[in-house]
Motif scaffolding. Sequence first.
Motif, short mmCIF file in Angstrom:
data_model
loop_
_atom_site.label_atom_id
_atom_site.label_comp_id
_atom_site.label_asym_id
_atom_site.label_seq_id
_atom_site.Cartn_x
_atom_site.Cartn_y
_atom_site.Cartn_z
N VAL A 18 102.27 88.53 68.21
CA VAL A 18 100.81 88.48 68.20
C VAL A 18 100.32 87.22 67.50
O VAL A 18 99.44 86.51 68.01
N GLU A 19 100.92 86.94 66.36
CA GLU A 19 100.51 85.75 65.63
C GLU A 19 100.75 84.49 66.46
O GLU A 19 99.91 83.59 66.52
N ASN A 20 101.89 84.47 67.10
CA ASN A 20 102.25 83.32 67.93
C ASN A 20 101.23 83.12 69.04
O ASN A 20 100.76 82.00 69.29
N ILE A 21 100.87 84.19 69.70
CA ILE A 21 99.91 84.10 70.79
C ILE A 21 98.54 83.65 70.28
O ILE A 21 97.91 82.74 70.84
N ALA A 70 97.93 75.69 79.03
CA ALA A 70 98.51 75.70 77.69
C ALA A 70 98.79 77.12 77.23
O ALA A 70 99.88 77.43 76.73
N GLY A 71 97.83 77.99 77.44
CA GLY A 71 98.02 79.38 77.04
C GLY A 71 99.20 80.01 77.75
O GLY A 71 100.03 80.69 77.14
N LEU A 72 99.31 79.76 79.03
CA LEU A 72 100.40 80.34 79.80
C LEU A 72 101.75 79.82 79.33
O LEU A 72 102.71 80.58 79.22
N LYS A 73 101.81 78.54 79.06
CA LYS A 73 103.07 77.96 78.58
C LYS A 73 103.53 78.66 77.31
O LYS A 73 104.69 79.07 77.19
N ILE A 132 93.57 88.97 84.13
CA ILE A 132 94.43 87.79 84.10
C ILE A 132 95.51 87.93 83.03
O ILE A 132 96.68 87.61 83.24
N ILE A 133 95.11 88.46 81.88
CA ILE A 133 96.08 88.64 80.81
C ILE A 133 97.11 89.69 81.19
O ILE A 133 98.32 89.50 80.99
#
Lengths: 203, 203
Positions: free
Chosen positions: A78-81, A97-100, A155-156
């Motif tokens: 969670v923190e990483n995301i 960027a988010g997807l990567k 999408i998420i």
Amino acid sequence: MSITENKNSPRIRRTPEESRANILSAAEDLLVEQGPQSLRLADVAKRAGVANATVLHHFGSIDAVQQALMERMIADLVENILSVEIPADAPLEVRTAGLKTLFDAFETRGAARLAAWLELTDETSRLTVVREVVQEVAQKKMGNAGVPADVAEDIILLSVTLAVGVGLFGPTLGRLIGKPPERARELTLQMLMANLERLSSDR
Amino acid sequence: MSITENKNSPRIRRTPEESRANILSAAEDLLVEQGPQSLRLADVAKRAGVANATVLHHFGSIDAVQQALMERMIADLVENILSVEIPADAPLEVRTAGLKTLFDAFETRGAARLAAWLELTDETSRLTVVREVVQEVAQKKMGNAGVPADVAEDIILLSVTLAVGVGLFGPTLGRLIGKPPERARELTLQMLMANLERLSSDR
DNA sequence: GGGGTTACTGACAAAAATGTCAATAACGGA
DNA sequence: TCCGTTATTGACATTTTTGTCAGTAACCCC
């Protein structure tokens, strides 16, 4: 023989937090390298370089170790995301960027294995945080880019589900059929990105 | 209490094949319902309605039971996939039908859990058949529809990888964020089908 | 440096899981 | 019907894994 300590070396005395972290890290290594069935008391203790009794002193039982590991890995994920900062412009780059980050977390950081472990052991009740995180990301980060909340959640949902598949099975399946292990991720990301446009604009 | 037999009922004497099948089915139920860690000798035997020693008589060890189960589930999956007959016309419907079968196998028939189990236990070497199956499908079934072999293999790689993610984690994640459990599959199939066109036509 | 707190440990005990064995009993064939 | 084969089983033995306990030794504070 041991990477860390041989016998007769002076005892290491850690703070309880350090010791717990040390043990959980050892357990995490075992989980990623050898799977959940390797999370035995003796194996975890050996990997952590401590006595069996030390593990029990800090956690009470091997079950508690496993549960604590689940919690820590979820928290880390969670923190990483959430650490991905996204400027409100450049909508396409934003999502890329988010997807990567997402796919990287699931493929190389063990999150896919965590998800599989939770699912197979029926421990998905530990994932209630996920709901809040998803809503936060959908509103704060994607909302800024002008995406409606429910579409953002779709999408998420789609992205995370696919990231699990790619992270867990993509490399293996790729190798099995004679393709490079990153092929499945490439194809998936390509497809996802090509479709974000379509999905975002209502549909 | 037991679904099948209470004590003192006369012994059931099966053929070795029947007995093995009975035991493996019990194990498969346990795997799907409670995960791999429930595949203990006593549990499998109890579920199958036989004595522990009976299981060992037919398989030799509990490990052998697990390996036989893997093999059987893989064989079932392969047969299920290959059973889809595809006429050489209507290219879009064709792929749709194949995808439906694929996703159904992975979501409701335990194939996703099988894949996760194999991956987590590092037993993916059992999947060498997969290569041949993929090549066969790519050539015979998709080749008829005019898709080049390597593109067809990419499509299969992509589809199967995503099917694992959707089958394993889609329902859970959907529920977690307050969407219907089939939402992830809907979104994924939609996206896949929308992109088959693009992928098939070379790119 | 003396003493209290407590992380740490080896030795042991308990529990759980796997596997062995000799006896039993279905079933098919003579 | 009798008999040989062998699937089946309960009782027991072995191994594996987990957990307990009392003693030891780092570290901190006085």
